[in-house]
Structure formats: structure tokens, C-alpha cells
Design a protein around this motif. Structure first.
Motif, short mmCIF file in Angstrom:
data_model
loop_
_atom_site.label_atom_id
_atom_site.label_comp_id
_atom_site.label_asym_id
_atom_site.label_seq_id
_atom_site.Cartn_x
_atom_site.Cartn_y
_atom_site.Cartn_z
N LYS A 546 0.79 -1.25 0.00
CA LYS A 546 0.08 0.07 0.01
C LYS A 546 0.82 1.24 -0.01
N LYS A 547 1.70 1.18 0.68
CA LYS A 547 2.99 2.42 0.86
C LYS A 547 3.60 2.71 -0.73
N LEU A 553 0.65 6.40 -6.89
CA LEU A 553 -0.44 7.19 -7.11
C LEU A 553 -0.44 8.57 -6.42
N LYS A 554 0.60 9.08 -6.03
CA LYS A 554 1.19 10.18 -5.58
C LYS A 554 -0.06 10.55 -4.33
N VAL A 560 -5.38 5.19 0.44
CA VAL A 560 -5.23 3.98 -0.45
C VAL A 560 -5.92 2.63 0.31
N ASP A 561 -6.66 2.09 -0.73
CA ASP A 561 -7.17 0.77 -0.42
C ASP A 561 -6.71 -0.29 -1.34
N LYS A 576 -6.29 4.01 -10.01
CA LYS A 576 -5.76 2.63 -9.40
C LYS A 576 -4.27 2.24 -10.17
N VAL A 577 -3.56 1.24 -9.36
CA VAL A 577 -2.39 0.41 -10.09
C VAL A 577 -2.71 -0.81 -9.59
N SER A 578 -2.28 -1.78 -10.59
CA SER A 578 -2.21 -3.30 -10.37
C SER A 578 -1.29 -3.88 -9.45
#
Length: 744
Positions: A546-547, A553-554, A560-561, A576-578
Motif C-alpha cells: 500500500k505504501k 498514485l501520489k 489507499v485501499d 488505481k494501480v495493479s
């Protein structure tokens, strides 16, 4: 897909079903072979050992006696300090080979090493040992008299003598309407894993590498470090595939120490795999008797228990045997309210093969004792089995409950489970059916028993989870699966926690250079402790990811979840990012790699259940279990197929203990059975199974909420089967096994 709770097929079994697994005997390494000269006598002085003729056999490299190996050994084999208090015991640390005296038939006196197992076998017969026979002591009751001492240095055969007192015993017996005498015996068994024990030891450049059929590689490393005075950092223990153990491979043998010492002395790799007959004497189990009395009211209320427990140790105190005389008394109260309990627990040396732990290790003995007590109460007061148990079971509003000896039962509703189980297993219908069949001339009976197990032993377990740059996951567990399939359960827990496909998860274990720390697999603890540690490590990995995702994601990490392989902004899921992108970023940022190592502390938990069996006896007095049914609360069930498999396996071994298996020792101290007449149940003797788990389980405090199931059916099964046998024959039996001549 949610994996936990699903009957996921075992992930790593292809090699087993295709014959490509690698056991110790399959290890491809240039090594010498070892074999052992063993005493033919149960008790004798060693006057001399002549190895001259053995050394003349072509291909023999060395023959060592204790005096040859003694300079390499700094200490002997001791007991398991994690769970046992050496201050309560009288024992001599066991040497790698017998020195001045042998103490059981099969005691190793010399190790023979050669280029192959065949020349070793020939040379063993040419070692000449001059013995002076001494009188054996094979019965526990005789050993108590101290007329023949197994260890003269101790000046007694009594190694353990501890009173266990809890509650108001005198008051309980004063209030009794009736006092019932009881005598209950668990006779000697042989665990008989499919793979005999084995070891390969290589010593090079001051570093010791050991391939070992074991359940506890890290404990083995620590013990071998202590015994040989070699730093643990220079010892590597590798646990290859293990073909069953049932607790017997937590033990360390003098043969293991002798093989390691020989490899150090020779500077060459040395290997030994036990023969079947060696396996039979290297690990035997059970053999104890409880003799006492119980105080009851006329309505079946159990008030008090008092008596003496006598436990056979065999000739030496093994690593694990001290568990039995210490835990059996603690668990005799079982799931029942008892006002007072007083038990004197004694353990004695005899000139017989040493006793180790075997599936259940003290809980089958304690459960057999208390369940025979409950059935005896029912018979004496002409009450039915269910009524007596329901009247005495601890109520749900009393949980958590502290028993008379201070054990705290964590969670459960015993009475509700008993009622549900009796209905689910159709106990009453089966009883009526059996009664009708007996009127037709069949000797058929139905029995039931309830159990409470202590499992999930702590004090901790290790887990590590690594996510590689491709997003695949490696789980390094402190558990040591050896046939149970719990590596699949661990993968299920990790896949669910990380919300990824289970095909991306690989689980490894059993190598002290790969696994940082480990307690191991025993005592039905893996689904609770090892899977729990993997779960906590997975959660920590997720937080680290998540960090990383927040950086990509800045955003702040609190924004963030994560769900189903995607990290996203809580307020705007389109950002989002994978999972794969985050994994890749973890190897190209400030921190190299994504991983977490965890030690999860924990303590015991208490699964419980009710089991039912149907037994039929033929005209020759030979019994057969037709049906075996189980209803258990084992906490959260990670994989019901694996759990049911454990019930099946444990129940088959219960059939053996109750009806067929007995390691008979004659008055001369000789084991009189081989696998030709030591009757391990086969598929022919296996019953038809039904297994169910509580729909609303009571969970443990371990992260997975699992309690354990690996030993349940062998813990309660003998009591269930013996009760069914009594129903079939109209006779009473308070020991295992029951022989055909006793049935007729």
C-alpha cells in the motif's frame, strides 16, 4: 475466489502420486552406509567388544564403539525443555552408543560403516560382544520395587513422581452416593510411519549438513549444536519429503548422533535408514495404567476422581516421553465439571524399548480414561451414555472455564454440540437398529464418546512472505508438513489475505538455511500457528505494498485501499494501480524487495467433538468397525477435505489401537511381534466414514481461528470403539487393545 473454507485439492501431491518424491533414502549423495550392532538381551553388562573380524570384511571402512565416539560428544540426548521441566525428572542424558551396559533388546552397542548396506550387514554379524546377562524388569509394577535397577546411577527406577491435586477432593467423596473403582490401561503401540526414520550426515570444512527425516529441523539443529559443541550457524538441517511421522520423528535417536559423529570422525558423508524391525524398536508409544476411584451422585453427577497413574518410559527417557505423565493428569477432567481431582503420576524405567510420543501424545490416554469413567458411571447407575455426559459437561455460560488443575479452556458450547452431534450422527437410530439386529443373532453394537483436546501448542511460530518482482508469492513457513497437506491450507490463507489466485502462491519449509526459525508440526498446531503466522506476514506485506502504491498514485497511504489485485484511491476508484505494477515497483524504488518476517506468539486451544462407531463381532471373536462417524468443533475450518482426511486417518489408527495393535514384550524383554503379526489396519479393516464440522464454530485466539484436527479421531476413537464393542458383546473392557479371546 475465496479459498478458505473450500475443499481445495492438495497443491503439491503430483510428486507423491507419480513416485517422484524425495525421501532421505532417495538423496543422491556419495556416502558411506551405516548399520548397528544391537544387543540381543534386554539387560546385560558389556564385558568386551571385539571388532577385529568385522574390519576384515571387504568394503568396511570403520567400526566404532562408544569409546571411539565419546571424545566428539559434549553432551547426551536430553528432554524437550520447551514443554518439559527437567527439574522434575531423574534421568541420564543418553549416549550415542551403549557404554558399560545395555538396557533393552536392540540397544545399539556399535556402529559399522562400509561402502554399501550389504557389506555392513555382513560385518555386523562379525562383531563379537561378550555380555554378562542381568535380570530384566519388563513390567511397570515390578520396576516400582527397585529390585532390578535400569540406571544404577539414579538409585531408583522411578523417574517422575508428582502429585496433581485440584479442587476439594475429600469433600467430593464425602458427598458421594456411590464410589466406583476403575482400572484403565492403554497398552504399548508402535507408530509405524510408512517411511522408516533415516539420516544423511556430511561434515566438510567445519560445516555440518544433515538430511533428516524429522518433524523439527530447527530443534534438531539446536540439539546437535549442543551435543557436538558446533555453533548452530555451522549446522544445516534439511527436511526432505517425510513419509509420515505421527509424533515419532520429533524424537532424536542415539543412532542419529552416532551417524553424525562418524561423519565428523571420518570427514565423509555417512547415511543410515532404519529397517522395519529397527523402526519397531526405535519408537514405541502409550503403555500406562490408571487405577483409582470416582465419586458420583445417583443421578450420574461426577463429583471427584482420585487414583494413581503409572507410565512406562522404557529403558531411556526420550526427548518427548515426559509429556505423557505430565499432560495425562491435566486432561483427565476433560470437558466435564469435576469438584475435585487427585492423581499421583509416576513414570518408571523398564528394560524395554524406549517410549516416544505418538499421534495425540497423552490426550488419547487421558480421553480413554475419562470416557471409560463416564461409561462406567452410566453402567453402574443404569443410565444412558448421553445423559451422563450431558449432565456433567461444562456449560457454555461457564466459558472460558478453568479446570481443577488450572488449564483454561478457551471457547466452546459442549452441550449444544453433543445434542447436535447425537442428532446429526443418528446415534439413537443406530442404537435401536443394533438392538434389533442383536435379536436376529448378530453381534453388533453402537458406541459414542465425547472428547476435549488440547492443541495448537505455542509458544510461537514463524512465517515469512515474499512477493517477487512479477507479483508471485513465496511463503516460508515454520510449519513442517509431512503428509497432512497443510501446505495447501497455508496457501489458501495467504491467497485469501492477499486476494490473489492461489496458483501464484508457493509454500516452502524444512530447511534451516531457508527458514529463519521454526517450532515445527506436531500437536495439531499447523493450521492454527503456522497458517496464523503466514496470515500475519501477508497482512504486513500488504501494508508495505500500500505504501508503494501510494507513491505511484501520489497519495497518502491512508487514502489507499486494496481489493482483488488492485490498489486504488478510496474516494476515486478510477485512480488505481495493479498488483503486478506495485510488485515491480517494489524492486526499483528505495527499498529492494517486498517481504515480511513474523514471529506470532500463541498458546493452546481446545477443540472438541462427539464420535460414534458401529462394531460387529464374528463367530471367532474378531471385531470389525463397520461405520465411524464424527462431529467436531475445530474452530475455523480452512480446508474441509484436508480436515476430513485427518479424521479418516486418525480413526483408522484408533481402530488399530482399540482392536488390533499391541507391541507385546515377553518376560525376557523381547519384542515378540513383527509386521507379520502386528496388525496395522488396512483398507479391509477401515470403516465407512461420515465426518461433519460445526456450522457455528468456536474459534481459537490464533489469527486463523483454527483449533486443530490432526489428532482428534485417535484421541477419542479408542473409547468410542470399545464402547461399541461392549454394546455388541454385553461385556466390559477397560483396556486397549481387546483381544478375540477376551471377546469370546
Amino acid at each position: 475466489m475465496k479459498y478458505v473454507g473450500q475443499p481445495v485439492k492438495r497443491l503439491y501431491d503430483d510428486k507423491f502420486v507419480t513416485g517422484k518424491s524425495t525421501y532421505v533414502d532417495d538423496i543422491q549423495i556419495s556416502a558411506l552406509y551405516a548399520g548397528f550392532v544391537r544387543s540381543p538381551y534386554a539387560h546385560a553388562k558389556i564385558k568386551s567388544i571385539d571388532v577385529t573380524d568385522a574390519l576384515k570384511v571387504p568394503g568396511i571402512v570403520a567400526v566404532y564403539t562408544y569409546k571411539d565416539l565419546a571424545p566428539l560428544v559434549k553432551d547426551g540426548i536430553r528432554i524437550w525443555n520447551t514443554y518439559e521441566d527437567p527439574r522434575q525428572w531423574k534421568f541420564i542424558p543418553r549416549k550415542p552408543l551403549a557404554d558399560d551396559k545395555v538396557r533393552f533388546a536392540g540397544d545399539p552397542v556399535a556402529i559399522v560403516i562400509g561402502v554399501n548396506k550389504y557389506v555392513v550387514r555382513d560385518a555386523i554379524d562379525k562383531v563379537n560382544v561378550d555380555y554378562e546377562k542381568l535380570p530384566p524388569v519388563t513390567k511397570m509394577e515390578d520396576a516400582l520395587q527397585d529390585k532390578v535397577l535400569v540406571h544404577e546411577e539414579l538409585k531408583t527406577n522411578v523417574a517422575f513422581d508428582v502429585p496433581f491435586n485440584g479442587g476439594d477432593v475429600e469433600g467430593a467423596f464425602k458427598q458421594a452416593d456411590k464410589v466406583i473403582p476403575v482400572e484403565i490401561t492403554n497398552n504399548r503401540l508402535i507408530p509405524s510411519p510408512m517411511e522408516p526414520r533415516g539420516i544423511v550426515s556430511r561434515y566438510e570444512g567445519g560445516t555440518l549438513t544433515i538430511w533428516y527425516s524429522t518433524q523439527v529441523p530447527h530443534l534438531a539443529r539446536s540439539e546437535f549444536s549442543r551435543i557436538f559443541g558446533i555453533p548452530a550457524s555451522k549446522i544445516r538441517v534439511i527436511m526432505p519429503d517425510v513419509g509420515g511421522a505421527f509424533g515419532s520423528k520429533v524424537n532424536f535417536l542415539p543412532e542419529d548422533v552416532s551417524v553424525i559423529a562418524s561423519s565428523i570422525k571420518l570427514g565423509r558423508a555417512v547415511r543410515w535408514t532404519a529397517t522395519r524391525s529397527e523402526e519397531m524398536i526405535s519408537s514405541e508409544a502409550r503403555h500406562n495404567t490408571f487405577k483409582g476411584e470416582v465419586a458420583v451422585k445417583n443421578d450420574g453427577t461426577l463429583l471427584g476422581i482420585r487414583g494413581d497413574l503409572l507410565v512406562d518410559l522404557g529403558a531411556y527417557l526420550t526427548v518427548t516421553e515426559p509429556i505423557q505423565p505430565a499432560i495425562i493428569p491435566l486432561m483427565i477432567p476433560g470437558p466435564y465439571r469435576v469438584k475435585g481431582v487427585s492423581i499421583r503420576s509416576r513414570a518408571v524405567y523398564t528394560t524395554t524399548p524406549p517410549i516416544t510420543m505418538y499421534r495425540g501424545a497423552s490426550r488419547p490416554e487421558a480421553t480413554f480414561i475419562i470416557e471409560r469413567i463416564m461409561s462406567t458411571i452410566a453402567d453402574e447407575l443404569k443410565l444412558d451414555d448421553v445423559t451422563v455426559r450431558e449432565r456433567n459437561l461444562i456449560r457454555a455460560d461457564e466459558m472460558p472455564y478453568t479446570n481443577p488443575f488450572g488449564l483454561k479452556y478457551d471457547s466452546g458450547d459442549y452441550i449444544s454440540l453433543l445434542r447436535e452431534g447425537i442428532q446429526k450422527l443418528q446415534y439413537n437410530e443406530l442404537k435401536k437398529w443394533a438392538e434389533e439386529e442383536r435379536r436376529k443373532g448378530r453381534k453388533v453394537g453402537v458406541g459414542m464418546a465425547f472428547y476435549l483436546e488440547i492443541s495448537g501448542f505455542g509458544p510461537w511460530e514463524f512465517g515469512e512472505v515474499r512477493v517477487d518482482e512479477n507479483g508471485d508469492v513465496l511463503v516460508i513457513t515454520g510449519g513442517t508438513p509431512h503428509g497432512q497437506g497443510t501446505e495447501t491450507a497455508i496457501a489458501q490463507v495467504v491467497a485469501d489475505t492477499l486476494q490473489i489466485d492461489i496458483s501464484r502462491v508457493k509454500v516452502v519449509w524444512g530447511d534451516t538455511e531457508t527458514v529463519v526459525a521454526s517450532m515445527g508440526t506436531y500437536g495439531s498446531r499447523t493450521a492454527a500457528a503456522a497458517a496464523g503466522a503466514a496470515m500475519v506476514a501477508s497482512k504486513e506485506v500488504l501494508e508495505k505494498m500500500k505504501k508503494i502504491a501510494a507513491g505511484l498514485l501520489k497519495a497518502d497511504v491512508e487514502e489507499v485501499d486494496y481489493a482483488e489485485g488492485e490498489f486504488f484511491i478510496k474516494k476515486d476508484r478510477s485512480k488505481k494501480v495493479s498488483w503486478n505494477d506495485v510488485a515491480k515497483a517494489g524492486y526499483y524504488g528505495k527499498e529492494l524487495g517486498i517481504s515480511a518476517q513474523i514471529i506470532v506468539p500463541g498458546d493452546v486451544t481446545f477443540p472438541y467433538g462427539v464420535h460414534v462407531a458401529v462394531v460387529e463381532v464374528n463367530d471367532y471373536g474378531i471385531p470389525k468397525v463397520l461405520t465411524y462417524k464424527a462431529y467436531d468443533d475445530i474452530g475455523n475450518v480452512i480446508n474441509p477435505a484436508l480436515a476430513e482426511g485427518q479424521i479418516h486417518g486418525g480413526a483408522v489408527q484408533a481402530v488399530g489401537q482399540a482392536l488390533y495393535e499391541e507391541a507385546i514384550i515377553n518376560d525376557d524383554g523381547q519384542l515378540t511381534v513383527t509386521y507379520a503379526d502386528y496388525f496395522i489396519p488396512t483398507a479391509v479393516e477401515a470403516p465407512k466414514f461420515e465426518s461433519y464440522f460445526a456450522e457455528k464454530p468456536h474459534v481459537s485466539a490464533w489469527p486463523t481461528g483454527a483449533k486443530g484436527v490432526g489428532e482428534a479421531a485417535l484421541i477419542v476413537g479408542p473409547a468410542v470403539i470399545i464402547r461399541a464393542l461392549e454394546d455388541a458383546t454385553g461385556k466390559r473392557f477397560n483396556k486397549t487393545p481387546v483381544r478375540p479371546e477376551e471377546i469370546l
